[in-house]
Write a protein that holds these residues in place. Structure first.
Motif, PDB file in Angstrom:
ATOM      1  N   ILE A  24      62.899  18.174  91.955  1.00 26.11           N
ATOM      2  CA  ILE A  24      62.709  17.897  90.534  1.00 26.11           C
ATOM      3  C   ILE A  24      63.777  18.541  89.641  1.00 26.11           C
ATOM      4  CG2 ILE A  24      61.227  19.883  90.038  1.00 26.11           C
ATOM      5  CD1 ILE A  24      59.519  18.014  88.295  1.00 26.11           C
ATOM      6  N   GLN A  25      64.444  19.594  90.127  1.00 21.46           N
ATOM      7  CA  GLN A  25      65.333  20.354  89.251  1.00 21.46           C
ATOM      8  C   GLN A  25      66.445  19.516  88.609  1.00 21.46           C
ATOM      9  OE1 GLN A  25      64.636  23.637  88.435  1.00 21.46           O
ATOM     10  NE2 GLN A  25      66.063  23.120  86.796  1.00 21.46           N
ATOM     11  N   PRO A  26      67.161  18.667  89.359  1.00 19.54           N
ATOM     12  CA  PRO A  26      68.195  17.859  88.697  1.00 19.54           C
ATOM     13  C   PRO A  26      67.636  16.961  87.596  1.00 19.54           C
ATOM     14  CG  PRO A  26      68.520  17.837  91.067  1.00 19.54           C
ATOM     15  CD  PRO A  26      67.183  18.478  90.824  1.00 19.54           C
ATOM     16  N   PHE A  27      66.432  16.461  87.765  1.00 18.40           N
ATOM     17  CA  PHE A  27      65.805  15.635  86.737  1.00 18.40           C
ATOM     18  C   PHE A  27      65.536  16.468  85.483  1.00 18.40           C
ATOM     19  CE2 PHE A  27      64.983  13.616  90.758  1.00 18.40           C
ATOM     20  CZ  PHE A  27      65.028  12.255  90.506  1.00 18.40           C
ATOM     21  N   LYS A  28      65.027  17.670  85.692  1.00 16.47           N
ATOM     22  CA  LYS A  28      64.790  18.561  84.558  1.00 16.47           C
ATOM     23  C   LYS A  28      66.104  18.912  83.856  1.00 16.47           C
ATOM     24  CE  LYS A  28      60.582  21.028  86.009  1.00 16.47           C
ATOM     25  NZ  LYS A  28      59.955  21.237  84.702  1.00 16.47           N
ATOM     26  N   ASP A  29      67.132  19.127  84.658  1.00 18.59           N
ATOM     27  CA  ASP A  29      68.416  19.489  84.070  1.00 18.59           C
ATOM     28  C   ASP A  29      69.006  18.339  83.257  1.00 18.59           C
ATOM     29  OD1 ASP A  29      68.292  22.038  85.066  1.00 18.59           O
ATOM     30  OD2 ASP A  29      69.531  21.637  86.825  1.00 18.59           O
ATOM     31  N   MET A  30      68.782  17.108  83.684  1.00 21.46           N
ATOM     32  CA  MET A  30      69.261  15.977  82.885  1.00 21.46           C
ATOM     33  C   MET A  30      68.553  15.947  81.531  1.00 21.46           C
ATOM     34  SD  MET A  30      69.405  11.861  83.655  1.00 21.46           S
ATOM     35  CE  MET A  30      70.970  11.950  84.540  1.00 21.46           C
ATOM     36  N   ILE A  31      67.263  16.218  81.520  1.00 24.57           N
ATOM     37  CA  ILE A  31      66.543  16.282  80.251  1.00 24.57           C
ATOM     38  C   ILE A  31      67.111  17.408  79.387  1.00 24.57           C
ATOM     39  CG2 ILE A  31      64.288  16.699  79.177  1.00 24.57           C
ATOM     40  CD1 ILE A  31      63.003  15.418  81.673  1.00 24.57           C
ATOM     41  N   GLU A  32      67.487  18.503  80.024  1.00 24.14           N
ATOM     42  CA  GLU A  32      68.113  19.601  79.284  1.00 24.14           C
ATOM     43  C   GLU A  32      69.407  19.135  78.619  1.00 24.14           C
ATOM     44  OE1 GLU A  32      68.246  23.213  77.561  1.00 24.14           O
ATOM     45  OE2 GLU A  32      66.618  22.410  78.798  1.00 24.14           O
ATOM     46  N   GLY A  33      70.137  18.249  79.289  1.00 20.35           N
ATOM     47  CA  GLY A  33      71.334  17.688  78.671  1.00 20.35           C
ATOM     48  C   GLY A  33      71.014  16.881  77.433  1.00 20.35           C
TER      49      GLY A  33
END
Length: 428
Positions: free
Chosen positions: A226-235
Motif C-alpha cells: 500500500i505504501q506507494p499508493f499512499k505516497d502518490m496521494i502525498e504527491g
C-alpha cells in the motif's frame, strides 16, 4: 498540472511537472545497485441493464458520499514513509526513497524462483464473479481510451497480469484527476484524506465502487504494498500547497511521489524474468528511473503551460545559476541562457532513460513491450523539444502518429531480443 503515470503512461496524454539540472542525475546509490557512475550522474460506461452493487463504475470519484466512519485510522494523518512529521527532510530524498524500494523489493524476492506468479483465485468483493469481471473490463476500457499504446502492449501479457495492470492504471488516473481533473478546484486536503481512507479500505477487502473492487482483487493476488499508493496521494497533497521547489532534492522527492510510485506498484505485477540475474532492487531502481525520466520529459515539454498557471516546476537554485528567474519563464522568451539551461535539463532526463533501460529487459518477457514503447516514445519528446529550438513556452513538443507507429516495431524487437542485439538509441 498533470503528471506522468510512469511505465503505464501514453506520450500523447497530458502529463507534466518540472525539474532541472543540479549538476547531476539523482539515482539510487550505486554501491547498492552497482550500475551508476555517480561522478557523472550526481550533477464508466453505463450499466447496460445489470443491477450494480457498487456505488459507481465511472472514472469520476465520489468523495463526498464516502463514509469516513469505515476507516479505522484517523483521517488526515500522513503515513508516508517519505514525508517527515514536521514537513522537513532530515535525510536526502534519495535515501528516503531507497528505504521504500528495499521494502517493496523484499515482497517479490520470494517469487524470483518461478516464471509465473502463483495467482490466487478470483475473490468476489462484494458482488458476483460476473460483476468483478465487468469491473476489470471497465478498467481495460479506460486504459484503452487514455493510454492506447500501453494498452496495446498489455495484450501480450497473461490475462491475470493484464487485468491487474489495468486496475492499477485506473486508480492512478483517478488519483491524478483529483488535482488535475475538472473538479480540481474543489479538492481539499480533507478530500484527499477521504481518498486515502478509501484506499485503505480496498486493501482490507472493502471496495467502495466497481473500479475500487478491481484493485482490491488485484492486491490479493500480487505482492503489491500500500505504501506507494499512499505516497502518490502525498504527491497530490503537495500540489495543493506547493508551486515552487528550491532544489532538485525537493523535486526528486515530488517526482517519486507522483511518478516513481507507479513503478513500485507495477513491478510485482509485471514480474521479473526467471532467467534474470539482476538484483530485485536494481529492477525497482530502473522502474524509478523511468518514472523520473518520463516526469522530467513532461515537465520540460509543459514549461509554458505550467507558467500560465503560475507554477514553476524547475529548481530555483539551478535557474539562478543559469542567470534565469521565474520572470524569464513567465516572459516566455527563448534566449541563449534558456537554451543552455534546457540542454542540461534534457541531458539529465536522458541519463534517467539510460538508467531505466538496464532494468526493462529484466522484466518477464510478456511485460517488456509496453514498457519499451513508453520509454522509446517518451524519449522522442526530448528530441522534439530540440527540434523546436527549445521553445517550450509556446510550442508543444509531441511525437506524431507516423513516428509513433514506427517505434512500436522497434519496441517489440527490443522486448524480444533485448537491447544488446540492437543498435543503441542512447544520446548523451
Amino acid at each position: 498540472m498533470t503528471r506522468a503515470l510512469l511505465w503505464i503512461a501514453n506520450p500523447t496524454t497530458e502529463v507534466s511537472t518540472s525539474f532541472g539540472f543540479l549538476h547531476s542525475v539523482r539515482v539510487l546509490d550505486s554501491s547498492k545497485f552497482g550500475c551508476v557512475d555517480r561522478n557523472l550522474m550526481f550533477k464508466g460506461r453505463e450499466n447496460k441493464g445489470k443491477k450494480q452493487k457498487w456505488k459507481s463504475n465511472s472514472v469520476n470519484i465520489d468523495l463526498m458520499n464516502y463514509d469516513k466512519s469505515s476507516k479505522s485510522n484517523k483521517l488526515g494523518m500522513t503515513t508516508s514513509l517519505i514525508a517527515s512529521p514536521a514537513g522537513e527532510m532530515a535525510i536526502s530524498s534519495e535515501e528516503m526513497v531507497y528505504n521504500v524500494v528495499l521494502k517493496q523489493a523484499a515482497l517479490v524476492k520470494q517469487l524470483r524462483s518461478s516464471e509465473e506468479l502463483d495467482v490466487k483465485p478470483d475473490i468476489v468483493l462484494p458482488g458476483s464473479l460476473g460483476l468483478l469481471s465487468e469491473a476489470y473490463d471497465r478498467c481495460g476500457e479506460v486504459c484503452a481510451e487514455y493510454a492506447k499504446t500501453f494498452y496495446l502492449g498489455t495484450m501480450l501479457m497473461t490475462s491475470e497480469r493484464r487485468r491487474a495492470i489495468w486496475a492499477i492504471y485506473v486508480w492512478c488516473r483517478r488519483t491524478d484527476e483529483l488535482v488535475d481533473g475538472p473538479n480540481a478546484s474543489h479538492i481539499t486536503p480533507t478530500a484527499l484524506d477521504r481518498w486515502e481512507a478509501r484506499l485503505e479500505d480496498l486493501f482490507r477487502g472493502r471496495p467502495f465502487d466497481m473500479l475500487d473492487a478491481a484493485l482490491s482483487d488485484t492486491v490479493t493476488k500480487f505482492p503489491v504494498d500500500i505504501q506507494p499508493f499512499k505516497d502518490m496521494i502525498e504527491g497530490m497533497r503537495t500540489d495543493l500547497k506547493k508551486s515552487r521547489y528550491k532544489n532538485f532534492d525537493e523535486l526528486y522527492l515530488y517526482c517519486y511521489y507522483v511518478a516513481g510510485t507507479v513503478g513500485l506498484m507495477s513491478v510485482p505485477v509485471m514480474g521479473i524474468a526467471p532467467e534474470s540475474q539482476a538484483a530485485t532492487e536494481s529492477v525497482y531502481n530502473a522502474a524509478l528511473a523511468l518514472g523520473i525520466a518520463n516526469q522530467l520529459t513532461n515537465i520540460l515539454r509543459d514549461v509554458g503551460e505550467d507558467a500560465r498557471r503560475g507554477r514553476v516546476y524547475l529548481p530555483q537554485d539551478e535557474l539562478a545559476q543559469a542567470g534565469l528567474s521565474d520572470e524569464d519563464i513567465f516572459a516566455g522568451k527563448v534566449t541563449d541562457k534558456w537554451r543552455n539551461f534546457m540542454k542540461n535539463q534534457i541531458k539529465r532526463a536522458r541519463m534517467f532513460f539510460n538508467e531505466a533501460e538496464k532494468g526493462v529487459t529484466e522484466l518477464s518477457a510478456e511485460s517488456r513491450w509496453p514498457v519499451w514503447a513508453s520509454l522509446l516514445l517518451y524519449r522522442q519528446i526530448l528530441d522534439e523539444i530540440e527540434v523546436n529550438d527549445y521553445n517550450n513556452f509556446t510550442r508543444r513538443a509531441y511525437v506524431g502518429k507516423a513516428k509513433k507507429l514506427a517505434f512500436l516495431p522497434m519496441a517489440y524487437a527490443r522486448a524480444i531480443v533485448g537491447p544488446a542485439k540492437l543498435p543503441s538509441l542512447t544520446k548523451a
